[in-house]
Motif scaffolding. Structure first.
Motif, PDB file in Angstrom:
ATOM      1  N   SER A 171       0.872  -1.280  -0.176  1.00 56.12           N
ATOM      2  CA  SER A 171       0.051  -0.101   0.001  1.00 56.12           C
ATOM      3  C   SER A 171       1.030   1.303   0.168  1.00 56.12           C
ATOM      4  CB  SER A 171      -0.911  -0.053   1.105  1.00 56.12           C
ATOM      5  OG  SER A 171      -1.503  -1.004   1.127  1.00 56.12           O
TER       6      SER A 171
ATOM      7  N   GLY B 290      -1.077   3.966   2.195  1.00 56.43           N
ATOM      8  CA  GLY B 290      -1.943   3.267   3.114  1.00 56.43           C
ATOM      9  C   GLY B 290      -2.507   4.092   4.315  1.00 56.43           C
TER      10      GLY B 290
ATOM     11  N   SER C  13       3.213   4.440   3.744  1.00 54.03           N
ATOM     12  CA  SER C  13       3.330   3.011   3.255  1.00 54.03           C
ATOM     13  C   SER C  13       3.857   1.829   3.664  1.00 54.03           C
ATOM     14  CB  SER C  13       4.270   3.360   1.765  1.00 54.03           C
ATOM     15  OG  SER C  13       5.529   3.637   2.495  1.00 54.03           O
TER      16      SER C  13
END
Length: 100
Positions: A56, A59, A67
């Motif tokens: 991600s 994310g 991330s």
């Protein structure tokens, strides 16, 4: 389309080669075991046990924009892996502070 399928196969077959930052050398914890987990450096041996990893880039795990990789591990585990120990610790502390 073919390159996306190839990338997905590589990602599932070799978590250490996932997008973003490398899984191996990152710092992770098992978010499914909030009371017993801790941040630790991911080794090649541990990465070899992951069944699949998903990256991600932006994310939002536990309300923190960062991330990370989410890797399915054996024994009903899922390891969230961050690029640095500090990001791992921030996510772990936030998760534990908000657990029921």
């Amino acid at each position: 389309m073919r390159s996306a399928i190839t990338a997905a196969v590589v990602l599932l077959a070799s978590p250490a080669l996932a997008d973003g930052f490398p899984v191996v050398g990152g710092y992770g914890f098992d978010w499914l075991k909030p009371k017993t987990t801790s941040c630790h450096r991911i080794t090649q041996a541990e990465a070899n046990t992951f069944k699949a990893c998903r990256y991600s880039a932006s994310g939002n795990a536990f309300g923190l924009p960062s991330s990370y990789h989410s890797c399915v591990a054996p024994w009903r585990s899922e390891v969230l892996i961050y690029a640095s120990q500090a990001k791992c610790a921030a996510a772990l502390n936030t998760m534990q502070a908000n657990e029921p």
